[in-house]
Design a protein around this motif. Structure first.
Motif, PDB file in Angstrom:
ATOM      1  N   ARG A  84      48.991  70.509  -8.794  1.00 35.16           N
ATOM      2  CA  ARG A  84      50.334  71.092  -8.834  1.00 35.16           C
ATOM      3  C   ARG A  84      50.312  72.580  -9.137  1.00 35.16           C
ATOM      4  O   ARG A  84      51.118  73.350  -8.615  1.00 35.16           O
ATOM      5  CB  ARG A  84      51.197  70.367  -9.878  1.00 35.16           C
ATOM      6  N   LEU A  85      49.384  73.039  -9.987  1.00 31.08           N
ATOM      7  CA  LEU A  85      49.326  74.459 -10.329  1.00 31.08           C
ATOM      8  C   LEU A  85      49.004  75.321  -9.115  1.00 31.08           C
ATOM      9  O   LEU A  85      49.452  76.468  -9.024  1.00 31.08           O
ATOM     10  CB  LEU A  85      48.291  74.699 -11.429  1.00 31.08           C
ATOM     11  N   LEU A  86      48.244  74.762  -8.192  1.00 29.27           N
ATOM     12  CA  LEU A  86      47.913  75.517  -6.983  1.00 29.27           C
ATOM     13  C   LEU A  86      49.138  75.755  -6.106  1.00 29.27           C
ATOM     14  O   LEU A  86      49.113  76.621  -5.225  1.00 29.27           O
ATOM     15  CB  LEU A  86      46.843  74.774  -6.179  1.00 29.27           C
ATOM     16  N   GLN A  87      50.220  75.001  -6.347  1.00 29.34           N
ATOM     17  CA  GLN A  87      51.434  75.153  -5.547  1.00 29.34           C
ATOM     18  C   GLN A  87      52.448  76.089  -6.189  1.00 29.34           C
ATOM     19  O   GLN A  87      53.502  76.348  -5.610  1.00 29.34           O
ATOM     20  CB  GLN A  87      52.079  73.774  -5.339  1.00 29.34           C
ATOM     21  N   ILE A  88      52.121  76.606  -7.396  1.00 29.06           N
ATOM     22  CA  ILE A  88      53.067  77.472  -8.102  1.00 29.06           C
ATOM     23  C   ILE A  88      53.018  78.874  -7.500  1.00 29.06           C
ATOM     24  O   ILE A  88      51.937  79.465  -7.373  1.00 29.06           O
ATOM     25  CB  ILE A  88      52.738  77.544  -9.605  1.00 29.06           C
ATOM     26  N   PRO A  89      54.172  79.443  -7.125  1.00 24.76           N
ATOM     27  CA  PRO A  89      54.174  80.820  -6.628  1.00 24.76           C
ATOM     28  C   PRO A  89      53.685  81.784  -7.719  1.00 24.76           C
ATOM     29  O   PRO A  89      54.013  81.642  -8.893  1.00 24.76           O
ATOM     30  CB  PRO A  89      55.653  81.070  -6.296  1.00 24.76           C
ATOM     31  N   GLY A  90      52.908  82.773  -7.320  1.00 28.11           N
ATOM     32  CA  GLY A  90      52.436  83.779  -8.262  1.00 28.11           C
ATOM     33  C   GLY A  90      51.126  83.456  -8.934  1.00 28.11           C
ATOM     34  O   GLY A  90      50.620  84.255  -9.727  1.00 28.11           O
ATOM     35  N   VAL A  91      50.541  82.284  -8.667  1.00 29.78           N
ATOM     36  CA  VAL A  91      49.270  81.914  -9.290  1.00 29.78           C
ATOM     37  C   VAL A  91      48.087  82.333  -8.419  1.00 29.78           C
ATOM     38  O   VAL A  91      47.110  82.902  -8.908  1.00 29.78           O
ATOM     39  CB  VAL A  91      49.235  80.397  -9.571  1.00 29.78           C
ATOM     40  N   LYS A  92      48.152  82.041  -7.132  1.00 31.19           N
ATOM     41  CA  LYS A  92      47.054  82.419  -6.236  1.00 31.19           C
ATOM     42  C   LYS A  92      47.022  83.943  -6.068  1.00 31.19           C
ATOM     43  O   LYS A  92      48.060  84.611  -6.206  1.00 31.19           O
ATOM     44  CB  LYS A  92      47.236  81.741  -4.876  1.00 31.19           C
ATOM     45  N   PRO A  93      45.840  84.532  -5.765  1.00 31.19           N
ATOM     46  CA  PRO A  93      44.551  83.860  -5.575  1.00 31.19           C
ATOM     47  C   PRO A  93      43.845  83.577  -6.894  1.00 31.19           C
ATOM     48  O   PRO A  93      43.787  84.434  -7.769  1.00 31.19           O
ATOM     49  CB  PRO A  93      43.770  84.864  -4.735  1.00 31.19           C
ATOM     50  N   CYS A  94      43.358  82.355  -7.026  1.00 32.83           N
ATOM     51  CA  CYS A  94      42.586  81.960  -8.194  1.00 32.83           C
ATOM     52  C   CYS A  94      41.874  80.656  -7.869  1.00 32.83           C
ATOM     53  O   CYS A  94      42.114  80.054  -6.818  1.00 32.83           O
ATOM     54  CB  CYS A  94      43.476  81.814  -9.429  1.00 32.83           C
TER      55      CYS A  94
END
Length: 645
Positions: free
Chosen positions: A456-466
């Motif tokens: 779910r965290l990978l789908q949060i806007p503003g998190v990627k790229p990581c």
């Protein structure tokens, strides 16, 4: 015997015109008034009396004739199968006419209530006489029920041979009823009703009258029995119609369910998206449909055409009905059937878990505006299986995409790290530059699984790229140090919203090279134990803040930490708790300001004399803090206290 022509002619004329008995009595009085010495007086008296006897026989024959005509008319009515109300009204009217009664009525026995209820009446003067009813153990009804024989009384209100019903007596008083005769309506040896005739003057009924009344009562019993049979037949026909309609409705429902299943299956076979499936299911069931994940977050939805409800729009994962939703999902998981969660604003919330293998992938929630029929419920429940297949397919696709990221993450934090050049090439695929300073975040959760949260965290806007992965039940995040605070805030916001307070984590210091990741990972992993023993929740703490405590306390349990805090600054904490003061926070600020009272006052926005007064109180509680070892011990305890606070 010679009869004077005038007397004979008069008697014949009276018989011819059916004169009343009073006229014959007048002739008898005239003859008896003749002189006693008249030779033919005795013969004349006998002649008049014979004429009176003939008159009486003619009256009896006429009454019998009228009775026979009435019985034939009644039988004709029965054969023509008149409507029950009209048939009983005609029977009561004949009874009143034949007996010359002021009033007549027919009652039926209600066995469940033990009451005779009037079905037809004629001759009443008040409204209450139309719907008279009397208990079967009161009045003339009780005598007729006990004897199953006719009963007559010339003065009902003063007759003591039966128990009176005060309410029934009041009706008779209002009607002015005096004499009463009642006969039973018997069918198969059971009294099913009563036929009454009443007069407003004292009257004694003849055997002939009672016989006619009994004959009419027999017809009345047949009429009531036919009416009951017709009612049972009609009821059976109605039930047959209902059964046929229900069968037709069920067949239509089964066909609709088969069509719905075929439609959903075809969509699945064509590779339809989750949104398309949701829209199709919502249209089939006529409501708003939501698909929820493991944290009850909406991941897809559909709305039927013409659906005017607002339940789906107003849904909140942690709203006022979240407890009802959780209860219904538990119930549905145990029973294998959908369950109703709640009803609000004219809408029903029905839920069904979505199961994939042995794990719950989420749930589907339907908001119809009326209860679902059995077939529709089955369609709703089958749709959860189809949606589960789609979610499993999506999960496999995400897992396939995430597999490379997971392998890269584990290679980066492994003590036997791969060549940095190869790792750098792999990280570029995910938009991460390993030549730039890096930061590592590790988060431990008490609620949902780390694997689910990682996805779910990978789908949060503003998190990627990581890079995000579940490593040994802990969520690990590697990102650029330049974006570390931004990612930290985004993660903390999502955690508070979706997980609540059931998380804790550590943000590493900046790393100039990915070669530092294995050591930092091991250090932070040990630090997580300190956070757990401290009981910290809802915090992402910097690694530097925990460095000293990890070294000192990583082998200690929660009770050891409590003992250390109590021994070092226990009196200070108790003083603040008891008197609502801020001595502990003041002392920590004093140490952080290099034990400078003026700087401490400025930071706390209080007067310097206030700081000195507080320090004096603190020394009174903890003793002198000028010794370096004692000051270090107290400072460490204060820092631990601040972390827990």
């Amino acid at each position: 015997m010679d009869i004077p022509p005038s007397i004979a002619q008069t008697l014949i004329e009276l018989l011819h015109r059916a004169a009343p008995a009073e006229d014959f009595a007048q002739q008898l009085a005239q003859v008896e008034a003749l002189p006693a010495g008249q030779a033919d007086k005795a013969s004349l008296v006998e002649t008049v009396r014979m004429a009176m006897a003939v008159h009486n026989r003619i009256e009896v024959l006429q009454q019998r004739e009228q009775g026979m005509v009435a019985l034939m008319e009644s039988a004709q009515d029965l054969s023509e199968q008149l409507e029950q109300g009209k048939l009983l009204d005609a029977m009561v009217a004949r009874t009143r006419r034949l007996l010359g009664a002021d009033m007549a009525w027919l009652s039926e026995l209600d066995e469940a209530r033990g009451v005779f209820q009037a079905l037809a009446a004629e001759g009443g003067l008040t409204r209450n006489s139309v719907a008279m009813n009397i208990r079967s153990d009161r009045g003339v009804a009780s005598v007729v029920m006990a004897t199953r024989m006719p009963f007559t009384t010339p003065d009902y209100l003063h007759d003591t041979r039966f128990s009176h019903d005060p309410r029934f007596d009041d009706i008779f008083r209002a009607e002015g009823i005096c004499a009463l005769v009642g006969v039973p309506l018997i069918w198969q040896d059971e009294v099913i009703g009563l036929l009454f005739a009443a007069d407003r003057y004292p009257r004694v009924h003849t055997t002939q009258n009672i016989a006619i009344l009994r004959a009419l009562a027999a017809h009345g019993a047949l009429a009531l029995k036919n009416a009951r049979d017709f009612k049972r037949v009609n009821l059976a026909l109605d039930k047959a119609d209902e059964a046929r309609s229900e069968l037709e409705r069920h067949i239509r429902g089964v066909q609709a369910a088969a069509d719905a299943h075929e439609e959903i299956t075809l969509l699945l076979a064509r590779g339809a998206s989750l949104a398309t499936l949701c829209q199709a299911v919502a249209g089939l069931l006529g409501g708003g449909l939501l698909v929820l994940d493991e944290l009850n977050q909406v991941i897809s939805q559909g709305v039927a055409e013409g659906y005017a409800g607002t339940g789906a729009q107003r849904y909140q994962p942690h709203g006022e009905h979240s407890a009802d939703l959780a209860r219904a999902l538990r119930q549905a998981r145990l029973s294998g059937r959908s369950a109703q969660a709640y009803e609000a604003d004219g809408e029903i919330c029905r839920v069904m878990p979505v199961i994939g293998g042995d794990d719950a992938l989420g749930a589907i929630v339907l908001f119809p505006q009326k209860p679902l029929e059995e077939v529709a419920e089955r369609t709703f429940e089958r749709s959860s299986s189809v949606i589960g297949i789609v979610l499993l397919s999506q999960e496999r696709q995400e897992a396939s995409s995430h597999r490379d990221m997971s392998a890269l993450m584990r290679a980066l934090v492994s003590p036997r790290q791969d060549e940095l050049a190869l790792l750098g090439d792999g990280a570029e695929r995910f938009g991460l530059d390993l030549t730039q300073p890096l930061s590592l975040m590790m988060v431990e959760l008490n609620g949902p699984s780390a694997g689910f949260v990682s996805r779910r965290l990978l789908q949060i806007p503003g998190v990627k790229p990581c890079l995000i992965d579940d490593i040994d039940g802990i969520v690990a995040v590697v990102c650029s140090t330049l974006r570390a605070q931004e990612v930290r805030q985004a993660l903390a916001l999502w955690m508070r919203r979706e997980v609540g307070k059931a998380y804790r984590g550590v943000l590493s210091r900046p790393m100039s090279s990915p070669a530092e990741l294995p050591a930092v990972f091991a250090t932070i992993k040990r630090s997580m134990g300190i956070l757990r023993r401290l009981g910290l929740q809802e915090q992402l703490i910097g690694q530097n803040e925990l460095a000293l405590y990890s070294t000192l306390f990583e082998t200690h349990d929660a009770s050891s930490l409590e003992q250390f805090l109590d021994a070092s600054i226990g009196p200070l904490i108790q003083h603040d708790r008891k008197r609502q003061t801020a001595l502990t926070a003041t002392l920590l600020c004093f140490f952080d300001c290099n034990q400078n009272a003026r700087t401490t006052a400025q930071r706390l926005n209080i007067h310097v004399n206030t700081v000195r007064q507080r320090l004096s109180t603190i020394e009174g509680l903890l003793g002198h803090l000028g010794q370096a070892s004692r000051a270090l011990e107290v400072h460490v305890a204060l820092r631990l206290w601040s972390l827990r606070a």
